[in-house]
Design a protein around this motif. Structure first.
Motif, PDB file in Angstrom:
ATOM      1  N   SER A 130       0.996  -1.229  -0.021  1.00  0.00           N
ATOM      2  CA  SER A 130       0.049  -0.065   0.104  1.00  0.00           C
ATOM      3  C   SER A 130       0.907   1.260   0.051  1.00  0.00           C
ATOM      4  O   SER A 130       2.119   1.124   0.044  1.00  0.00           O
ATOM      5  N   SER A 131       0.190   2.503  -0.066  1.00  0.00           N
ATOM      6  CA  SER A 131       1.096   3.597  -0.174  1.00  0.00           C
ATOM      7  C   SER A 131       1.531   4.046   1.289  1.00  0.00           C
ATOM      8  O   SER A 131       2.781   4.792   1.219  1.00  0.00           O
ATOM      9  N   GLN A 132       1.235   3.517   2.323  1.00  0.00           N
ATOM     10  CA  GLN A 132       1.542   3.723   3.488  1.00  0.00           C
ATOM     11  C   GLN A 132       2.842   2.931   3.866  1.00  0.00           C
ATOM     12  O   GLN A 132       3.569   2.985   5.023  1.00  0.00           O
ATOM     13  N   ASP A 133       2.997   1.717   3.321  1.00  0.00           N
ATOM     14  CA  ASP A 133       3.967   0.588   3.556  1.00  0.00           C
ATOM     15  C   ASP A 133       5.467   1.158   3.331  1.00  0.00           C
ATOM     16  O   ASP A 133       5.640   1.971   2.446  1.00  0.00           O
ATOM     17  N   ARG A 186       1.211   3.533  13.161  1.00  0.00           N
ATOM     18  CA  ARG A 186       1.396   4.964  13.224  1.00  0.00           C
ATOM     19  C   ARG A 186       0.332   5.794  13.741  1.00  0.00           C
ATOM     20  O   ARG A 186      -0.753   5.312  13.142  1.00  0.00           O
ATOM     21  N   VAL A 240      -1.725   8.873  13.054  1.00  0.00           N
ATOM     22  CA  VAL A 240      -1.748   9.896  12.048  1.00  0.00           C
ATOM     23  C   VAL A 240      -2.637  11.225  12.519  1.00  0.00           C
ATOM     24  O   VAL A 240      -2.494  12.230  11.970  1.00  0.00           O
ATOM     25  N   GLU A 274      -2.689   4.185  11.220  1.00  0.00           N
ATOM     26  CA  GLU A 274      -2.549   3.300  10.143  1.00  0.00           C
ATOM     27  C   GLU A 274      -1.364   2.180  10.331  1.00  0.00           C
ATOM     28  O   GLU A 274      -0.630   2.506  11.204  1.00  0.00           O
ATOM     29  N   SER A 303       0.924  -1.381   8.835  1.00  0.00           N
ATOM     30  CA  SER A 303       1.432  -1.703   7.368  1.00  0.00           C
ATOM     31  C   SER A 303       1.928  -3.164   8.095  1.00  0.00           C
ATOM     32  O   SER A 303       2.539  -3.589   9.235  1.00  0.00           O
TER      33      SER A 303
END
Length: 847
Positions: free
Chosen positions: A624-627, A759, A761, A791, A793
């Motif tokens: 994902s974009s957060q990983d 995390r 956020v 979030e 990951s």
């Protein structure tokens, strides 16, 4: 007083010039009534320019002034030494040097060996009591030159040393030697006693396996002879040291299968010790007493039995403890029958670190094999603190030590591997460890053409004899002789390679991937330029020598050109594709007679690998974009046992590793991962057998030490499937694959590592009023309610929310959030936690 040495013809010319000068000087001094001073000055001039009485002229203008003498009863080895000396003297001077057994011949003599009347007459001056096994003395006496060791091999080495150091003959590889040409050959009178620092010296490399090459360079070992069945040992040089341990990895060859346990044996079992002792008693009875027979662990891990584990716990928890106790005990039993018996054992992998509260007697040798070292740095460097500590520990408890060193990249023999400087520094460091007497350097033992193999062997041979030499000067000397006109470019390349490694902050492994950071775009562009220049200026045999180096640079580019091209484009630079590179690489590989490119993979597999038309891999679909994630492609992995790279258009970069065996043949070292908690996911495709059943095993994957997974046929879908590895433990070292009984073969595309993380956020620094962000601030200020958002990951499935370490809420599905709507005033800690980590923030709450 130091005299100036000149050729006879030079003296004639000089004396003519001096005659007129002295007459003029005398006239000037006498005219001024300095007559006595004139005599003093003239006398002084003649004394200072007198031909040196230390000069021994061996030959001049094709005439030999010396003959070569040895006693009538000398061995074939001494006779051969005399013949080689005569041969090279003739090559140097074009003079015929007679070999004689007559000590009264009307010539000065070069006297070879100990068993003759002339050497016996000056035995006290030859200092044989100070000479060790391979040592020798070269001495001028009464105009003759004496060369002798205590044993024949020492005398042989004395002759080779004389030719090398005094006369300039260099044996740089089995098929390349340098012999200077001199009209007048002279040497200074010498009194040179030489002893080697290491009693046993071996470089185990096929490029330098030739018996004559090894003896010329005073490499006296032949431990690797079981791999050298193709080598002939002519009787005239068949004199080798047996001081190194004989055999290795033989626990399960020595004792019965009923005593196998956990990959090794039951080390503390009485029956094991008695059976092992009887094995070595029988071996000595049939083969004689070797200096050291090896009794060592198998080349795999060990899950110890409870008794062995308990003994290790008593000695600082080191698994080496039960092994050392076993070998000491077995040796003592053998010595009751054969008092001179000695055994050795490896300190390797899980047994490398020494135990505490133990002492090793002199009749047991510990052979240190630091396979987990950072080979880009010396063993006593801070980058190898564990290795250095182990060396210190063993040297304090043992009086007999050996080193099994690693001097090539066992993942790819051809790859640029910046270990030359560290290898030299290691020999210097090891020489400071008094019990260290044996050096065995393992190189590419099963193929010719390994990277800088000749250079490593030649330099090591000199440092193993005398570690105090300047290794960079030795590198320069080798390069100047071996690469001729191209030497400046090769020397610059060697320095460039080692500098690139130091800049990379990488670990240099014994199996180093081609994707290493030190093989950067900047490095490879400059290296390619240097190789082109070297190839352009080299001529004749020097051109072939340059090609041996260029192979590694060309191969690196061919395997990872897709990465270099992509990086160059990102930097706005032009990447030059050389259309001739692949054809040139194939030509040079054939020229260098390369048969394997690593321990068990033939060169044909590498030639297939360079044909893979790779692309830059796309982002994995599981990320994902957060990983935070890392992509390990097939080129990043270690592989063996028939696993090899193939083109696979379904793979993410069009390349994959194919394997059809049961070994752990495809491996990812887990120390490639940065610090943190990571989950690993494998992209694997299986070629299922037609008759495979749903519950047959398609393949196995696992973490070692740790758990493994059996992936059954029914789990396999068309194309690449994603499977998660078991969890990584604190002491886990590798992730691995093997093929199952339900597959013809498996294909491994990539391993994706995703950092397990959680995390906060929201809230961040700022002022929040009734859950709305109002203004920036240096820390979070919360007025009224606030929605805490997190979030994650990795592989976490649930997030827990805490205030001041009190659990408030659990959320098992995204979005992970909880509203804090309690009355509170002052400082508080908000914390979120998951199975893969936690995060926290200090907030000031009003209301």
């Amino acid at each position: 007083m130091k005299y100036v040495s000149l050729e006879p013809s030079e003296w004639a010319e000089l004396l003519k010039d001096m005659e007129s000068f002295i007459i003029s000087l005398k006239y000037w001094l006498v005219k001024r009534k300095y007559y006595h001073l004139s005599l003093l000055i003239i006398f002084s001039l003649f004394m200072n320019f007198h031909p040196s009485s230390n000069d021994l002229i061996l030959a001049e203008n094709g005439v030999a002034y010396y003959a070569i003498y040895y006693g009538e009863n000398e061995s074939i080895i001494i006779r051969h030494a005399a013949e080689e000396l005569a041969h090279y003297l003739e090559e140097i001077t074009s003079a015929d040097f007679e070999i004689t057994n007559d000590p009264n011949i009307d010539k000065k003599l070069i006297i070879i060996g100990r068993n003759n009347t002339l050497t016996e007459a000056i035995e006290d001056k030859m200092e044989f009591s100070s000479i060790i096994a391979d040592g020798f003395k070269i001495m001028a006496h009464d105009g003759n030159i004496y060369i002798s060791g205590k044993i024949d091999r020492g005398t042989l080495y004395g002759v080779y040393y004389f030719l090398d150091v005094y006369l300039g003959v260099k044996w740089l590889s089995p098929d390349f030697e340098v012999v200077p040409k001199k009209n007048t050959l002279k040497v200074d009178a010498m009194n040179d006693l030489q002893n080697p620092r290491f009693l046993y010296r071996e470089i185990f490399s096929m490029d330098t396996d030739d018996a004559y090459f090894r003896q010329h360079n005073r490499l006296n070992g032949c431990r690797g002879e079981t791999h050298r069945e193709y080598i002939e040992y002519p009787p005239e040089i068949n004199t080798w040291s047996r001081y190194a341990p004989q055999g290795e990895h033989n626990f399960q060859d020595v004792v019965s299968a009923e005593y196998y346990y956990g990959g090794q044996i039951l080390t503390m079992e009485e029956a094991v010790r008695e059976e092992a002792a009887q094995y070595f008693i029988n071996k000595i009875a049939s083969h004689g007493t070797e200096p050291w027979y090896s009794f060592s662990q198998e080349d795999c891990g060990w899950i110890p039995d409870d008794v062995s584990k308990a003994f290790a716990k008593e000695h600082c928890g080191k698994l080496s403890a039960p092994v050392v106790d076993l070998v000491i005990n077995v040796t003592e039993r053998v010595r009751k029958v054969y008092p001179d018996a000695h055994l050795s054992t490896l300190a390797y992998q899980w047994s490398f670190e020494p135990p505490c509260d133990m002492a090793v007697p002199p009749y047991v040798m510990i052979e240190l094999a630091p396979i987990d070292a950072n080979f880009g740095y010396s063993y006593n460097d801070t980058h190898n603190s564990m290795i250095y500590s182990a060396f210190n520990g063993w040297s304090e408890m043992a009086s007999s030590l050996a080193i099994w060193d690693y001097i090539t990249n066992f993942q790819n023999y051809l790859q640029p591997w910046p270990n030359i400087y560290a290898m030299c520094q290691n020999i210097k460091y090891l020489s400071s460890i008094e019990p260290m007497k044996v050096y065995f350097g393992e190189g590419a033992y099963n193929t010719e053409g390994a990277e800088f193999a000749e250079l490593r062997a030649w330099i090591a041979s000199r440092l193993l004899w005398d570690p105090n030499q300047n290794y960079k000067e030795l590198i320069d000397e080798f390069c100047d002789y071996y690469y001729g006109q191209a030497s400046p470019y090769i020397k610059e390349y060697i320095e460039l390679l080692h500098h690139a490694f130091l800049q990379s902050n990488e670990k240099l492994r014994v199996k180093q991937p081609i994707t290493s950071n030190y093989l950067s775009l900047d490095f490879i562009k400059r290296a390619d330029e240097l190789m082109a220049k070297a190839d352009g200026v080299a001529e004749g045999i020097y051109k072939k020598h340059v090609h041996e180096v260029r192979i590694g640079v060309d191969m690196t580019i061919l395997l990872r050109e897709h990465l270099y091209k992509a990086e160059a484009e990102e930097r706005g630079e032009t990447w030059h594709h050389d259309e001739k590179r692949k054809e040139r690489f194939r030509e040079y590989v054939k020229e260098a007679n390369i048969s394997y490119y690593c321990e068990d993979l033939p060169i044909s597999y590498l030639l297939e690998a360079i044909d893979v038309d790779r692309i830059k891999a796309s982002k994995p679909d599981i990320v994902s974009s957060q990983d935070e994630w890392i992509d390990f492609q097939d080129l990043d992995m270690q592989y063996c046992c028939g696993a090899h790279i193939v083109e696979d258009m379904e793979a993410s970069d069009h390349g994959a590793l194919e394997y059809d065996g049961k070994e752990w043949a495809i491996v990812l070292p887990l120390d490639l991962l940065p610090e943190g908690n990571w989950s690993l996911y494998a992209y694997v495709r299986a070629d299922i057998k037609e008759n495979a059943m749903p519950d047959d095993i398609a393949f196995n994957m696992g973490i070692y030490p740790g758990l493994e997974r059996e992936i059954k046929v029914r789990k396999i879908k068309q194309g690449y499937n994603v499977f998660e590895f078991p969890s990584i433990l604190n002491n886990s070292t590798i992730a691995w694959f093997s093929c199952g009984n339900g597959s013809r073969s498996i294909y491994v595309d990539r391993i994706v590592a995703i950092k397990n993380d959680v995390r906060i956020v929201k809230p961040k620094n700022g002022i929040y009023v009734m859950d709305r962000y109002i203004l920036p601030f240096n820390f979070p200020i919360i007025i009224g309610k606030i929605t805490v958002e997190a979030e994650i990951s990795g592989n976490a499935k649930k997030v827990e929310f805490y205030v001041d370490n009190e659990l408030k809420y659990e959320d098992e599905s995204p979005p992970y959030q909880w509203q804090w709507n309690e009355h509170a005033i002052g400082w508080h800690e908000i914390k979120v936690a998951a199975s893969n980590g936690e995060d926290s923030v200090q907030v000031f709450k009003i209301y």
